[in-house]
Scaffold this active site. Structure first.
Site, PDB file in Angstrom:
ATOM      1  N   ARG A 160       0.825  -1.216   0.000  1.00 24.89           N
ATOM      2  CA  ARG A 160       0.000   0.000   0.000  1.00 24.89           C
ATOM      3  C   ARG A 160       0.858   1.266   0.000  1.00 24.89           C
ATOM      4  O   ARG A 160       0.614   2.205  -0.753  1.00 24.89           O
ATOM      5  CB  ARG A 160      -0.938  -0.021   1.217  1.00 24.89           C
ATOM      6  CG  ARG A 160      -1.932   1.109   1.291  1.00 24.89           C
ATOM      7  CD  ARG A 160      -2.998   1.044   0.207  1.00 24.89           C
ATOM      8  NE  ARG A 160      -2.668   1.860  -0.953  1.00 24.89           N
ATOM      9  CZ  ARG A 160      -3.068   1.603  -2.182  1.00 24.89           C
ATOM     10  NH1 ARG A 160      -3.812   0.571  -2.463  1.00 24.89           N
ATOM     11  NH2 ARG A 160      -2.720   2.380  -3.182  1.00 24.89           N
ATOM     12  N   LYS A 210       1.909  24.892  -4.482  1.00 21.90           N
ATOM     13  CA  LYS A 210       0.706  24.241  -3.935  1.00 21.90           C
ATOM     14  C   LYS A 210       0.903  22.721  -3.932  1.00 21.90           C
ATOM     15  O   LYS A 210       0.194  21.975  -4.618  1.00 21.90           O
ATOM     16  CB  LYS A 210      -0.521  24.644  -4.748  1.00 21.90           C
ATOM     17  CG  LYS A 210      -0.828  26.131  -4.573  1.00 21.90           C
ATOM     18  CD  LYS A 210      -1.909  26.605  -5.499  1.00 21.90           C
ATOM     19  CE  LYS A 210      -2.088  28.110  -5.356  1.00 21.90           C
ATOM     20  NZ  LYS A 210      -2.807  28.736  -6.430  1.00 21.90           N
ATOM     21  N   LYS A 248       4.866  40.127  -4.492  1.00 18.76           N
ATOM     22  CA  LYS A 248       3.411  40.150  -4.734  1.00 18.76           C
ATOM     23  C   LYS A 248       2.806  41.449  -4.206  1.00 18.76           C
ATOM     24  O   LYS A 248       3.503  42.263  -3.600  1.00 18.76           O
ATOM     25  CB  LYS A 248       2.771  38.956  -4.041  1.00 18.76           C
ATOM     26  CG  LYS A 248       3.283  37.628  -4.581  1.00 18.76           C
ATOM     27  CD  LYS A 248       2.392  36.514  -4.114  1.00 18.76           C
ATOM     28  CE  LYS A 248       2.905  35.197  -4.669  1.00 18.76           C
ATOM     29  NZ  LYS A 248       1.993  34.128  -4.499  1.00 18.76           N
ATOM     30  N   GLU A 269       4.867  40.532  -9.450  1.00 16.00           N
ATOM     31  CA  GLU A 269       3.493  40.250  -9.863  1.00 16.00           C
ATOM     32  C   GLU A 269       2.778  41.552 -10.229  1.00 16.00           C
ATOM     33  O   GLU A 269       2.886  42.542  -9.501  1.00 16.00           O
ATOM     34  CB  GLU A 269       2.771  39.569  -8.692  1.00 16.00           C
ATOM     35  CG  GLU A 269       1.336  39.229  -8.944  1.00 16.00           C
ATOM     36  CD  GLU A 269       0.706  38.555  -7.729  1.00 16.00           C
ATOM     37  OE1 GLU A 269       1.017  37.380  -7.472  1.00 16.00           O
ATOM     38  OE2 GLU A 269      -0.081  39.215  -7.034  1.00 16.00           O
ATOM     39  N   ASP A 315      -1.056  38.404 -13.160  1.00 12.19           N
ATOM     40  CA  ASP A 315      -1.960  37.693 -12.273  1.00 12.19           C
ATOM     41  C   ASP A 315      -3.413  37.836 -12.705  1.00 12.19           C
ATOM     42  O   ASP A 315      -3.921  38.959 -12.814  1.00 12.19           O
ATOM     43  CB  ASP A 315      -1.764  38.236 -10.840  1.00 12.19           C
ATOM     44  CG  ASP A 315      -2.556  37.434  -9.837  1.00 12.19           C
ATOM     45  OD1 ASP A 315      -2.661  36.197 -10.029  1.00 12.19           O
ATOM     46  OD2 ASP A 315      -3.082  38.027  -8.876  1.00 12.19           O
TER      47      ASP A 315
END
Ligand code: 13P
Ligand code: SF4
Length: 637
Positions: A106, A141, A173, A202, A225
């Site tokens: 597993r 992410k 940013k 950004e 963005d």
């Protein structure tokens, strides 16, 4: 994927604590079921089998995990990292103490399924933008703790890594800009603190872009963005290639191609790592599974029973076990010739759909052309269709008045039978990568302009070689066709298609190869973009590449920019020469890979039973004009 030692070292270093954790949380003080049921001395072999089509990543982690559970477990990968797999395909085997194997199953699958899922999804995004210069980037992410592993899987799928973390690049940013009181003080503070780090800033609109462009020194990249397509296009136009642009925010598989078409250099996609579904893979220990050897024997038996009634044609990008069974091996030109030479009743084409269609057009009465998987298409061939070429032809007629005298249509053989027929009807011709130069030379002798489809890169590379200046070549934008003056000025009108395999080679691969291996010779396929072809030492069709390596003196070193299976085969065939893939992650043609040995055996079995399975049939009118265009080609080459 050719993962160099450093890549594997970094991967395994990052995976080690996760492997410990996975074993602790899953096996804990022991696998109660296996220990109760499986005798202590029982040896087992586990077979990791793909249950879905996808791209594999994570095999070194699986091996490390198995060894950690029990060093006596022997692991063998049957496919490479980054390679495409078909449902039912054997990915790897593990042999050793049965209890240990079942206990580790597993945890091993959890790693393999997650990383292969990310590689698979990345490949989908990479393919969606493959006709453009845009690269697909990952984000931060990632699953906590899995940063290195997730990003490795993105590379296996053909994506490019964005920064690893907050430490290895500045990404300024809006919050940073607000905190600093504007983009200029923010960028200055960053530069002053760490001049060694790359700086990306950004921007959310064109005003902010304008401010970012005024920064001195300029940023290394600008992140656009959440901009709509129109704003992205304006931004690209405004920046004019001075600074690389990254689009970010709200990117999905439905809009990624349109975003790439705006001309941005990169698109970052959070979904790759935060939402990829695991690739379905199982591990089976049953000894009943059909082995490769038994399939090969079965194929040979069926072939000999069909004795002389079938001819198997295999393209060089096919799997080893498939091409081994081919009566004729070749590139697309060679196979088109072989198709006309054989009198076999059944032509079994181990290649992709357009190749089988070509054979069907050239077939003699009574011959049947069969393709083991009718869904095995070609990415490049699917970048063009008859309606859009018809529309283009009408636009040309409108501008030029006498299109039939002014423009000769030339299609690369990687196109549908309908488009070959289009060329036949309009006095045009077909070419392959092996004869494109001779065919284009002939085409220019017929009419002053050429409409070349679908591969813009092959068209541009060969036209350049014939002395056509870049300014005389026009890439036809289907959404926004060129204006009359541009059309009149052009000698070559190029369809904007490309191959998702050969587009993966980039200039930096050549630069890195030359740094790593001084004296290396670089040879690439002409479907690579013009920048790659210009930097390479040689360019040519699949057959040309094979010939060059074959004739090269022992001891020479070659980096080859073409499909991975062919490059691996060349490595094995010439152990006295060093043959390496041009890219660290060599691209496979996943549609060529759809032809598996079990599909071939099934097809042969059906033919043996008198059934025509997966016959490729071309409409007689289409075939008539297609044959004319193909015969023109065969006469000229
Ligand atoms: P060749 O003509 O070199 O066989 O190429 C066919 C092809 O599909 C290359 O991607
Ligand atoms: Fe088509 Fe590219 Fe595959 Fe060749 S390598 S068959 S052009 S997708």
């Amino acid at each position: 994927m050719v993962i160099n030692e450093d890549t594997v070292k970094a991967l395994l270093a990052a995976a080690a604590p996760l492997i410990e954790l996975a074993i602790t949380e899953d096996i804990g003080i022991g696998d109660a079921t296996s220990e109760a049921i499986v005798p202590v001395d029982k040896q087992l072999t586990g077979r990791f089998i793909a249950k879905q089509r996808g791209t594999v990543a994570g095999l070194p982690v699986v091996e490390a995990l198995l060894k950690k559970v029990d060093p006596r477990l022997e692991f063998e990968a049957c496919v490479e990292e980054g390679s495409p797999v078909e449902p039912g395909e054997l990915i790897a085997t593990a042999t050793g103490p049965g209890r240990a194997l079942l206990s580790a199953e597993r945890a091993a699958l959890n790693f393999l399924q997650r990383l292969s899922g990310i590689a698979t999804l990345t490949k989908v995004f990479v393919d969606a933008v493959a006709t453009t210069d845009t690269v697909i980037l990952d984000t931060r992410k990632t699953l906590p703790g899995f940063r290195v592993l997730d990003k490795y899987a993105v590379r296996a799928g053909g994506g490019v890594n964005h920064r690893m973390g907050l430490y290895d690049m500045f990404l300024v940013k809006d919050n940073h800009i607000d905190a600093a009181g504007g983009p200029t003080p923010a960028a200055l503070a960053a530069r002053e603190a760490r001049p060694d780090l790359a700086l990306e800033i950004e921007v959310r609109n064109l005003d902010e872009l304008e401010q970012a462009l005024k920064l001195e020194p300029p940023p290394d990249r600008i992140l656009l963005d959440n901009m709509d397509l129109d704003t992205l296009r304006k931004a690209v136009l405004h920046v004019g290639g001075q600074i690389p642009l990254e689009a970010s925010g709200g990117v999905t598989i439905d809009n990624v191609a349109a975003i790439a078409a705006t001309g941005v250099d990169a698109i970052s996609v959070g979904e790759l790592t935060h939402s990829a579904s695991a690739l379905d893979i199982s591990m089976k220990t049953a000894a009943t599974a059909v082995t490769m050897q038994s399939l090969i024997q079965e194929a040979q038996r069926l072939k000999s029973e069909l004795d002389g009634r079938i001819a198997i044609l295999g393209h060089h990008y096919q799997r080893d076990e498939v091409i081994e069974l081919a009566d004729f091996r070749g590139d697309s030109l060679g196979l088109a010739r072989d198709a006309t030479a054989t009198d076999a009743e059944f032509i079994v084409f181990c290649g992709v759909h357009f190749m089988a269609e070509t054979a069907a057009i050239l077939a003699k009465p009574g011959q049947h052309v069969l393709l083991p998987d009718l869904e095995a298409g070609c990415y490049l061939a699917e970048t063009v269709n008859t309606q859009s070429v018809d529309k283009t032809w009408q636009s040309l007629e409108k501008v030029l008045g006498n299109v039939e005298e002014q423009v000769l249509p030339v299609t690369y053989v990687n196109s549908s039978a309908e488009l070959k027929s289009f060329c036949g009807r309009h006095g045009g011709i077909i070419c392959t990568s092996g004869n494109a130069e001779a065919i284009l030379r002939w085409a220019f002798e017929q009419r002053p302009k050429v409409l070349f489809f679908p591969d813009q890169h092959l068209g541009q590379n060969i036209s350049r070689r014939l002395g056509v200046a870049d300014e005389q070549m026009l890439v036809w934008d289907v959404q926004r066709p060129p204006d009359a003056e541009e059309i009149k000025a052009a000698s070559v009108l190029l369809w904007p298609g490309a191959c998702n395999v050969h587009r993966r080679f980039r200039e930096n691969h050549i630069v890195m190869m030359r740094q790593r291996h001084p004296g290396i010779q670089i040879i690439v396929h002409p479907e690579c973009c013009v920048e790659v072809v210009t930097l390479a030492d040689d360019v040519g069709s699949t057959a040309h590449i094979i010939r060059r390596i074959d004739e090269a003196p022992p001891g020479t070193t070659w980096a080859v920019g073409t499909e991975a299976r062919l490059v691996h085969r060349l490595q094995h065939r010439y152990p006295d020469k060093t043959v390496i893939p041009l890219a660290d992650i060599p691209p496979y043609c996943s549609t060529m890979s759809q032809i598996t040995l079990d599909k071939l055996v099934y097809l042969l079995d059906q033919v043996n039973r008198g059934k025509l399975h997966n016959e490729v049939v071309v409409d007689s009118k289409v075939s008539h004009w297609g044959r004319i265009a193909l015969q023109r080609m065969l006469e000229q080459s």
